[in-house]
Scaffold this active site. Structure first.
Site, PDB file in Angstrom:
ATOM      1  N   ASN A   9       0.870  -1.178   0.000  1.00  0.00           N
ATOM      2  CA  ASN A   9       0.000   0.000   0.000  1.00  0.00           C
ATOM      3  C   ASN A   9       0.904   1.223   0.000  1.00  0.00           C
ATOM      4  O   ASN A   9       1.499   1.560   1.026  1.00  0.00           O
ATOM      5  CB  ASN A   9      -0.903  -0.026   1.245  1.00  0.00           C
ATOM      6  CG  ASN A   9      -1.733   1.244   1.375  1.00  0.00           C
ATOM      7  OD1 ASN A   9      -1.781   2.059   0.452  1.00  0.00           O
ATOM      8  ND2 ASN A   9      -2.391   1.411   2.517  1.00  0.00           N
ATOM      9  N   TRP A  10       0.968   1.883  -1.146  1.00  0.00           N
ATOM     10  CA  TRP A  10       1.892   3.018  -1.270  1.00  0.00           C
ATOM     11  C   TRP A  10       1.331   4.300  -0.669  1.00  0.00           C
ATOM     12  O   TRP A  10       2.022   5.311  -0.634  1.00  0.00           O
ATOM     13  CB  TRP A  10       2.269   3.231  -2.741  1.00  0.00           C
ATOM     14  CG  TRP A  10       3.321   2.278  -3.223  1.00  0.00           C
ATOM     15  CD1 TRP A  10       3.895   1.259  -2.514  1.00  0.00           C
ATOM     16  CD2 TRP A  10       3.947   2.270  -4.516  1.00  0.00           C
ATOM     17  NE1 TRP A  10       4.833   0.619  -3.289  1.00  0.00           N
ATOM     18  CE2 TRP A  10       4.885   1.215  -4.516  1.00  0.00           C
ATOM     19  CE3 TRP A  10       3.792   3.041  -5.670  1.00  0.00           C
ATOM     20  CZ2 TRP A  10       5.673   0.924  -5.631  1.00  0.00           C
ATOM     21  CZ3 TRP A  10       4.570   2.748  -6.773  1.00  0.00           C
ATOM     22  CH2 TRP A  10       5.506   1.712  -6.752  1.00  0.00           C
ATOM     23  N   LYS A  11       0.065   4.272  -0.264  1.00  0.00           N
ATOM     24  CA  LYS A  11      -0.547   5.476   0.328  1.00  0.00           C
ATOM     25  C   LYS A  11      -0.301   6.667  -0.605  1.00  0.00           C
ATOM     26  O   LYS A  11      -0.374   6.498  -1.816  1.00  0.00           O
ATOM     27  CB  LYS A  11      -0.024   5.677   1.753  1.00  0.00           C
ATOM     28  CG  LYS A  11      -0.152   4.388   2.587  1.00  0.00           C
ATOM     29  CD  LYS A  11       0.086   4.560   4.047  1.00  0.00           C
ATOM     30  CE  LYS A  11      -0.084   3.207   4.748  1.00  0.00           C
ATOM     31  NZ  LYS A  11      -0.013   3.302   6.195  1.00  0.00           N
ATOM     32  N   HIS A  96      -9.489   1.276   4.928  1.00  0.00           N
ATOM     33  CA  HIS A  96      -8.216   1.453   5.633  1.00  0.00           C
ATOM     34  C   HIS A  96      -8.424   2.423   6.794  1.00  0.00           C
ATOM     35  O   HIS A  96      -9.203   3.373   6.690  1.00  0.00           O
ATOM     36  CB  HIS A  96      -7.154   1.992   4.664  1.00  0.00           C
ATOM     37  CG  HIS A  96      -5.782   1.934   5.244  1.00  0.00           C
ATOM     38  ND1 HIS A  96      -5.321   2.867   6.144  1.00  0.00           N
ATOM     39  CD2 HIS A  96      -4.777   1.037   5.070  1.00  0.00           C
ATOM     40  CE1 HIS A  96      -4.082   2.539   6.491  1.00  0.00           C
ATOM     41  NE2 HIS A  96      -3.728   1.444   5.866  1.00  0.00           N
ATOM     42  N   GLU A  98      -6.737   4.795   7.823  1.00  0.00           N
ATOM     43  CA  GLU A  98      -6.492   6.212   7.503  1.00  0.00           C
ATOM     44  C   GLU A  98      -7.705   6.824   6.816  1.00  0.00           C
ATOM     45  O   GLU A  98      -7.995   8.008   6.990  1.00  0.00           O
ATOM     46  CB  GLU A  98      -5.222   6.324   6.645  1.00  0.00           C
ATOM     47  CG  GLU A  98      -3.981   6.078   7.490  1.00  0.00           C
ATOM     48  CD  GLU A  98      -2.795   5.498   6.735  1.00  0.00           C
ATOM     49  OE1 GLU A  98      -2.784   5.528   5.491  1.00  0.00           O
ATOM     50  OE2 GLU A  98      -1.867   5.006   7.413  1.00  0.00           O
ATOM     51  N   GLU A 165      -5.251  -4.890  10.608  1.00  0.00           N
ATOM     52  CA  GLU A 165      -4.252  -3.840  10.785  1.00  0.00           C
ATOM     53  C   GLU A 165      -4.503  -3.113  12.105  1.00  0.00           C
ATOM     54  O   GLU A 165      -5.296  -2.157  12.152  1.00  0.00           O
ATOM     55  CB  GLU A 165      -4.340  -2.828   9.636  1.00  0.00           C
ATOM     56  CG  GLU A 165      -3.956  -3.391   8.287  1.00  0.00           C
ATOM     57  CD  GLU A 165      -3.328  -2.338   7.387  1.00  0.00           C
ATOM     58  OE1 GLU A 165      -2.306  -2.645   6.776  1.00  0.00           O
ATOM     59  OE2 GLU A 165      -3.836  -1.209   7.312  1.00  0.00           O
ATOM     60  N   GLY A 171       2.838   2.259  10.813  1.00  0.00           N
ATOM     61  CA  GLY A 171       3.803   3.348  10.654  1.00  0.00           C
ATOM     62  C   GLY A 171       4.546   3.698  11.933  1.00  0.00           C
ATOM     63  O   GLY A 171       5.208   4.724  12.008  1.00  0.00           O
ATOM     64  N   SER A 204       3.646  -2.144  10.282  1.00  0.00           N
ATOM     65  CA  SER A 204       5.106  -2.228  10.469  1.00  0.00           C
ATOM     66  C   SER A 204       5.694  -3.571  10.048  1.00  0.00           C
ATOM     67  O   SER A 204       6.614  -4.078  10.688  1.00  0.00           O
ATOM     68  CB  SER A 204       5.483  -1.890  11.912  1.00  0.00           C
ATOM     69  OG  SER A 204       5.092  -0.561  12.223  1.00  0.00           O
ATOM     70  N   GLY A 225       2.990  -1.098   4.234  1.00  0.00           N
ATOM     71  CA  GLY A 225       3.069   0.321   3.901  1.00  0.00           C
ATOM     72  C   GLY A 225       4.498   0.720   3.590  1.00  0.00           C
ATOM     73  O   GLY A 225       5.032   0.435   2.520  1.00  0.00           O
ATOM     74  N   GLY A 226       5.161   1.354   4.562  1.00  0.00           N
ATOM     75  CA  GLY A 226       6.498   1.923   4.365  1.00  0.00           C
ATOM     76  C   GLY A 226       7.499   1.004   3.691  1.00  0.00           C
ATOM     77  O   GLY A 226       8.220   1.424   2.771  1.00  0.00           O
TER      78      GLY A 226
END
Ligand code: 13P
Length: 241
Positions: A9-11, A96, A98, A165, A171, A204, A225-226
């Site tokens: 997920n590149w957000k 999600h 966010e 999640e 993150g 994470s 993510g990251g």
């Protein structure tokens, strides 16, 4: 049968030029990816077309980060199923944390988006998970149970991926213990009518913890993510043992 699905997920990261650069570093690694493992990239909408052309015939499937429930209309800032399928999208992240936290998504709109995804032949990746406060208050199980109950009304469980999640692990570098993620994912599975739904862990995930996470019997993949932004780290995750 439950499939292994590893999704990045590149957000709101990466321009088209940065995406091309990522692919130059990442694609050669897919030669080592075991058969039957689904690899999905969910970039910002502006990268879907460029990725769809570059990835044609590769192991990577395209995913989007959102979908509106109408086919078209006056919904500034939204995107519809036909727009996504035309760009080669196969998966879409829905609900999600966010989106729920910053853009006021509710279980009702999450449910509409899930059904829309399936109507257009897309596989939704439904995200559920608790905040730190909810965990500390012992509400993890009831919160997730309520999310599933409301989000999955009239949703076809034959075409669905779920991602657990925990919000406090997103993150933060503060990964949920693999055994605890396994326990919660087992609870999620016990609430589904289809035992073959793939259930991912997200929060994470990194090269250092992917092997332990994937060794858990209930965990069928990861939503990353990251660590999906960097070719070598995402390759290590995708090609975990
Ligand atoms: P991080 O891997 O950066 O913690 O993000 C997880 C996530 O939100 C994936 O959807």
């Amino acid at each position: 049968m439950r499939k292994i699905v590893i999704a990045g997920n590149w957000k709101m990261f990466k321009t088209q030029a940065e995406t091309q650069e990522f692919l130059r570093g990442f694609l050669p690694n897919l030669e080592e990816t075991p058969e039957g493992r689904e690899v999905v990239l969910c970039p910002p909408f502006t990268n879907l077309n460029v990725l769809s052309k570059t990835l044609h015939g590769s192991r990577i499937q395209l995913g989007a980060q959102n979908i509106h429930w109408e086919e078209n209309g006056a919904y500034t800032g939204e995107i519809s199923g036909p727009m996504l399928t035309e760009s080669g999208v196969r998966f879409v992240i829905v609900g999600h944390s966010e989106r729920r936290q910053y853009f006021c998504e509710t279980d009702a709109t999450v449910n509409l988006r899930l059904k829309a995804a399936q109507r257009y032949g897309l596989t939704p990746i439904l995200c559920v998970g608790e905040t730190k406060q909810q965990r500390d208050a012992g509400e993890t199980e009831s919160l997730i149970s309520t999310q599933l109950e409301k989000d999955l009304i009239d949703v076809n469980q034959d075409n669905l991926v779920i991602a657990y999640e925990p919000i406090w692990a997103i993150g933060t570098g503060d990964t949920c213990e693999a055994k605890e993620a396994n326990r919660v994912i087992g609870l999620i599975r016990s609430q589904l009518s289809n035992p073959n739904v793939s259930i991912q862990y997200g929060g994470s995930v990194k090269p250092e913890n992917i092997d332990e996470i994937m060794a858990q019997p209930e965990i069928d993949g990861a939503l990353v993510g990251g660590a999906s932004l960097e070719p070598a780290s995402f390759a290590r995750i995708v090609n975990h043992k």
